[in-house]
Design a protein around this motif. Structure first.
Motif, PDB file in Angstrom:
ATOM      1  N   UNK C 331      40.954  37.905  29.677  1.00  0.00           N
ATOM      2  CA  UNK C 331      40.392  39.293  28.788  1.00  0.00           C
ATOM      3  C   UNK C 331      40.327  40.455  29.437  1.00  0.00           C
ATOM      4  N   UNK C 332      40.004  40.443  30.718  1.00  0.00           N
ATOM      5  CA  UNK C 332      39.848  41.764  31.375  1.00  0.00           C
ATOM      6  C   UNK C 332      41.274  42.364  31.606  1.00  0.00           C
ATOM      7  N   UNK C 333      42.215  41.358  31.925  1.00  0.00           N
ATOM      8  CA  UNK C 333      43.458  41.745  32.141  1.00  0.00           C
ATOM      9  C   UNK C 333      44.196  42.192  31.000  1.00  0.00           C
ATOM     10  N   UNK C 334      44.149  41.563  29.880  1.00  0.00           N
ATOM     11  CA  UNK C 334      44.852  42.183  28.574  1.00  0.00           C
ATOM     12  C   UNK C 334      44.215  43.502  28.171  1.00  0.00           C
ATOM     13  N   UNK C 335      42.973  43.590  28.540  1.00  0.00           N
ATOM     14  CA  UNK C 335      42.394  45.180  28.111  1.00  0.00           C
ATOM     15  C   UNK C 335      42.537  46.177  29.015  1.00  0.00           C
ATOM     16  N   UNK C 336      43.117  45.620  30.400  1.00  0.00           N
ATOM     17  CA  UNK C 336      43.248  46.699  31.648  1.00  0.00           C
ATOM     18  C   UNK C 336      41.879  47.130  32.056  1.00  0.00           C
ATOM     19  N   UNK C 337      41.097  46.261  31.871  1.00  0.00           N
ATOM     20  CA  UNK C 337      39.443  46.576  32.433  1.00  0.00           C
ATOM     21  C   UNK C 337      39.251  46.004  33.837  1.00  0.00           C
ATOM     22  N   UNK C 338      40.267  45.818  34.650  1.00  0.00           N
ATOM     23  CA  UNK C 338      39.982  45.122  36.032  1.00  0.00           C
ATOM     24  C   UNK C 338      38.835  45.790  36.803  1.00  0.00           C
ATOM     25  N   UNK C 339      39.198  47.048  36.765  1.00  0.00           N
ATOM     26  CA  UNK C 339      38.482  47.986  37.782  1.00  0.00           C
ATOM     27  C   UNK C 339      37.525  48.635  37.096  1.00  0.00           C
ATOM     28  N   UNK C 340      37.106  48.295  35.791  1.00  0.00           N
ATOM     29  CA  UNK C 340      36.172  48.985  35.184  1.00  0.00           C
ATOM     30  C   UNK C 340      34.494  49.022  35.683  1.00  0.00           C
ATOM     31  N   UNK C 341      34.158  47.782  35.793  1.00  0.00           N
ATOM     32  CA  UNK C 341      32.988  47.425  36.220  1.00  0.00           C
ATOM     33  C   UNK C 341      33.082  47.125  37.856  1.00  0.00           C
ATOM     34  N   UNK C 342      31.887  47.285  38.463  1.00  0.00           N
ATOM     35  CA  UNK C 342      31.800  47.224  40.060  1.00  0.00           C
ATOM     36  C   UNK C 342      31.402  45.762  40.151  1.00  0.00           C
ATOM     37  N   UNK C 343      32.012  45.112  40.755  1.00  0.00           N
ATOM     38  CA  UNK C 343      31.428  43.742  41.316  1.00  0.00           C
ATOM     39  C   UNK C 343      30.755  43.832  42.670  1.00  0.00           C
TER      40      UNK C 343
END
Lengths: 301, 261, 365
Positions: C331-343
């Protein structure tokens, strides 16, 4: 008819009955006699079979349960293995938790029951003795009785908070109802024949109550007390399920919240066992009380 | 004593109303004069207003019909099963020795203690509630049916033997009618207990609609008026069920010519 | 004539009975571990509440023939366990401790994503009470909602101040009853969540502990749980649900949406002031982050270990293989949100050094 005459015994001879003009019943239609079964077993075998039979069902169920868990017919959350429950029970006993919670529950039920019994008997006595009091009180009493203990719970919660008072009040209310009603009924069922005798002897009202009504009322009173205790035990579990910090119902809630079904079942077993013991105790008391009495239902008329 | 009764009997019936009317009057006075400052003390007018609002907005009807529907289904299932089991227990000595003691022990366990188990086995929905209600109704029916069948007066059985009734004829013609008063007591108790259990189930298996839920909502939001309204409704329904059972009982007794107990 | 009627009604009954499974053929049942409020009933504090409010799941499944049903449980996490064990739910919003308890009892579940992390637990007392700190609780009547994710936090808090559960008289009360008990002085103190702020603002109670240092040991987490069997049978449905959740989480995390988010959450009859007080000084982005990062894993394992220590569960639980993050990753990949939230790392404060590596390395644990 001739005047009765005395006949000396030696002179008395029974009259001879003519045997030819006696009407007889027509012969009944031939019907095969039903075979009456007589148990062919010897006495001790019969006794053994008789005693063993009640255990058949529980043992079969236990066996099925054990098999079901072994073979995985039921998931473990739905039915824990019997060994697990036994283990939990023994843990409870050894850790002292069982005694702690059981004694808390027992204490609550005894106090509440005694309170309810007093109030119930007082009410029943008042209503039984005086017709006017009964007229004023009974309809309101009947109306309030319709609302079960659980119906009173939210109201009592808001009034008394969550403490021992709440539990005592609710248990007393549950016990009071059957006791009051049974006491009243005992008064109504006072044997009228005996009361008449009392009136003939000029008993005062107090004497007739003490010597006639009360002794005859004891079986009904006892039934009321027994029923009251059953209701009190039932309400105890309910109240503890809702709001308590110790007790058998508390154990059930604890088990439920933490999804430990074996704890729940162990607590249910203890509740059932205690209830059974107390019921047997009442049974024994009742039999002792009724020992010298004529059986219930024997009336003078 | 009977002469006194007939003269004052009409007055006597009104005496029952004295206490409730006085009680409500005192309550209204207390709320009017503000004898208690507690936020929980509501006036009779507020309770009446809440009652009206609940009835008019239809919430009351939804709640009460949900509760009664559950009550009815649980009651009918429990009573039917109970009659079957009670007859078996009462008529067959073998069955009684086999199942009787276990059933006696089972019925000692407080009804409400079963709720956590029922909620795990059947979930929190209507199925669990109906199971619980059936259980509540089953127990008194079984006990009373069995008692009634066992306590048939022996003289009646003797007459049946004299007339050479077969076992089936004895059961249908003599034992069941003789046990009918007991069976009715059982059904009447089942009605009472199942209503009690309905409220209990809504309290402890919380989900869905019902009059018990109304009560709990009131309790949690400190709306004492809603709580009192709920209590009155529960009491009224209980009383109505009681009266219904008694009427039916009397009607059946007249039909079958059984002397009232 | 009578017989015909009989047969006809039997036919109708049979048809009705057979039609029932058909009618429920495609249902997606979501359970929420709170009673919620409002009309229609919804809940606050997480992006799943936004999903409910804006009907995002219904929109995502529109036209597929799948009906989405929402269930709210007053009994919170423990009730969700009961429903899951009866297979009456497919997805659930459930806290850490009840999920661990369920897993330890053999419930087959998978955790898909975080739905609301770092929730606080508050300790409240009735107004005018002499109790001022956690130590004062000794021997007093305290209400705790047992089995929920607040239970373990309460135990931690008590342990920090030298008390155990046995030192206080614990009464198990759910959220609504806790509030009622506090106001009517039925208990001396109670642990609870942000629903207590409403009472504080009305001057009915005092809050004597509110996690001022944001210590992560005193916070509780909630995750999206899916029934193991359902996940195997309908992986596409699961993916759709996770996608919807990630969308809602992004919307919730936008700084510019902060007021709108509170307005949405307030639809559950929770005053906006309570929500603001609960989220004071915390970025919503962190709280709504769906990432299964080291922080979440660390917290869940800590909860599992501690539950075993406190004998809340009897069998040890390991989180290995429990988190199923493939859906979240895709889901993160398809929406391009991999770096949106900080782990975050296990202590919750230090961002992990290599953000992408940290997220992708979660696959196997």
């Amino acid at each position: 008819m001739a005047r009765a005459q005395t006949v000396r015994l030696e002179q008395y001879t029974a009259p001879v009955l003519p045997s030819d003009n006696v009407k007889r019943l027509p012969p009944s239609p031939a019907r095969s006699a039903r075979k009456v079964e007589v148990p062919r077993t010897s006495a001790w075998r019969f006794n053994l079979g008789d005693k063993a039979l009640p255990w058949l069902l529980p043992l079969t169920l236990l066996g099925l349960w054990y098999l079901g868990v072994e073979r995985g017919w039921l998931s473990e959350q739905v039915l824990p293995p019997p060994a697990y429950i036994y283990e939990t029970l023994s843990n409870l006993v050894t850790s002292g938790d069982l005694w702690l919670n059981a004694s808390a529950s027992l204490q609550r039920v005894i106090v509440g029951f005694t309170l309810g019994a007093f109030i119930g008997m007082a009410l029943g006595l008042a209503m039984g003795l005086s017709r006017t009091v009964e007229d004023y009180l009974l309809p309101t009493f009947n109306a309030l009785v319709q609302i079960p203990v659980l119906g009173w719970l939210p109201f009592a919660l808001l009034l008394f908070g969550i403490g021992e008072t709440l539990k005592y009040v609710l248990i007393a209310k549950a016990a009071m109802v059957p006791i009051a009603l049974c006491t009243l009924q005992a008064f109504h069922q006072a044997p009228k024949g005996l009361l008449e005798v009392g009136r003939a002897y000029g008993f005062s009202r107090r004497q007739s109550v003490i010597s006639i009504v009360l002794p005859a009322a004891i079986p009904t009173l006892f039934t009321g007390l027994r029923l009251g205790f059953t209701k009190a035990w039932l309400s105890l579990v309910v109240v503890e399920l809702v709001a308590s910090s110790e007790g058998l119902g508390y154990l059930i809630v604890y088990g439920r919240q933490l999804f430990q079904l074996d704890l729940v079942m162990a607590a249910v077993v203890v509740v059932g066992a205690l209830g059974l013991l107390i019921d047997r105790g009442f049974d024994y008391l009742e039999r002792r009380l009724n020992r010298g009495r004529p059986t219930a239902g024997a009336r003078l008329s | 004593m009977s002469a006194v009764m007939s003269v004052g009997s009409r007055n006597r019936r009104y005496r029952g109303w004295v206490l409730p009317i006085v009680g409500i009057a005192v309550w209204w006075l207390a709320s009017n004069q503000g004898w208690s400052q507690s936020g929980l003390f509501v006036s009779p007018e507020k309770v009446a207003a809440t009652a009206w609002d609940q009835i008019a907005s239809g919430k009351f009807w939804r709640a009460i019909s949900a509760s009664l529907a559950r009550n009815l289904s649980g009651f009918s299932i429990g009573t039917t099963l109970g009659l079957v089991m009670g007859c078996l227990l009462g008529l067959s000595r073998y069955f009684e020795r086999l199942v009787g003691p276990s059933f006696n022990t089972f019925k000692q366990i407080s009804l409400f203690a079963w709720i956590p188990l029922i909620s795990v086995w059947f979930g929190l929905g209507d199925l669990a509630k109906v199971v619980f209600l059936s259980l509540a109704a089953l127990v008194p029916v079984v006990v009373n049916t069995c008692d009634g069948l066992r306590n048939v007066p022996p003289n009646l059985l003797e007459v049946a033997r004299v007339y050479r009734f077969t076992r089936w004829q004895t059961i249908i013609g003599v034992m069941l009618p003789a046990a009918l008063p007991s069976i009715f007591t059982g059904i009447y108790l089942a009605l009472v207990y199942s209503w009690l259990a309905t409220i209990g189930a809504e309290y402890l298996l919380v989900s869905g609609e019902g009059i018990g839920n109304t009560l709990i909502d009131g309790s949690e939001h400190f709306m004492m008026d809603l709580v009192l309204f709920g209590m009155v409704v529960i009491g009224l329904v209980g009383w109505a069920l009681n009266a219904l059972a008694r009427t039916v009982e009397r009607r059946m007794q007249r039909l079958y010519g059984i002397a009232p107990r | 004539m009578e017989l015909k009627f009989h047969k006809g009604s039997i036919a109708v009954a049979l048809a009705a009975i057979l039609a029932i499974p058909l009618a429920h053929a495609d249902v997606l049942r979501v359970g929420v571990a709170t009673a919620g409020g409002g009309d229609p009933v919804t809940f606050s504090g997480s992006s799943l509440g936004i999903v409910r409010n804006q009907q995002l799941l219904e929109k995502a499944f529109a036209g597929t023939g799948t009906e989405v049903q929402w269930f709210f449980f007053k009994g919170a996490g423990p009730a969700i366990n009961e429903a899951l064990s009866n297979q009456q739910l497919d997805f659930a919003y459930q806290g850490d401790l009840p999920a661990v308890v369920g897993r330890s009892n053999g419930l087959d579940t998978k955790l898909l994503a975080a739905v609301g992390v770092r929730s606080n637990l508050y300790l409240a007392v009735p107004k005018g009470s002499p109790l001022k700190s956690v130590e004062d609780l000794k021997g007093k009547k305290v209400a705790i909602f047992r089995g929920t994710n607040g239970h373990l936090v309460a135990i931690n808090l008590l342990a920090e101040h030298g008390l155990t559960e046995r030192d206080i008289k614990v009464i198990n009360l759910d959220t609504g009853s806790t509030q009622a008990a506090l106001v009517s002085n039925g208990v001396d103190a109670a642990f609870g969540g942000r629903e207590l702020f409403k009472l504080r603002d009305q001057g009915l109670i005092d809050i004597i502990y509110d996690n001022p240092d944001q210590d992560v040991r005193y916070t509780r987490q909630t995750a999206l749980v899916v029934r193991g069997a359902y996940e195997k049978e309908h992986p596409d449905n699961v993916q759709k649900v996770v996608d919807t959740l990630v969308d809602a989480a992004k919307w919730t995390s936008e700084d510019s949406h902060r007021d709108a988010v509170f307005a949405e959450w307030a639809k559950s009859n929770e005053p906006a002031e309570s929500l603001r007080a609960d989220f004071k000084g915390v970025s919503i982005r962190d709280r709504a982050s769906p990432l299964v990062d080291n922080f979440l894993l660390g917290r869940y394992q800590a909860v599992a270990d501690q539950a075993r220590e406190e004998k809340l569960i009897r069998r040890p639980v390991s989180i290995d293989g429990w988190f199923e993050t493939s859906y979240l990753q895709s889901a993160l990949k398809t929406k391009g949100l991999e770096n949106y939230w900080t782990p975050y790392g296990p202590d919750g404060k230090q961002p992990a050094v290599n953000a992408v590596a940290a997220v992708t390395s979660k696959q196997g644990s």
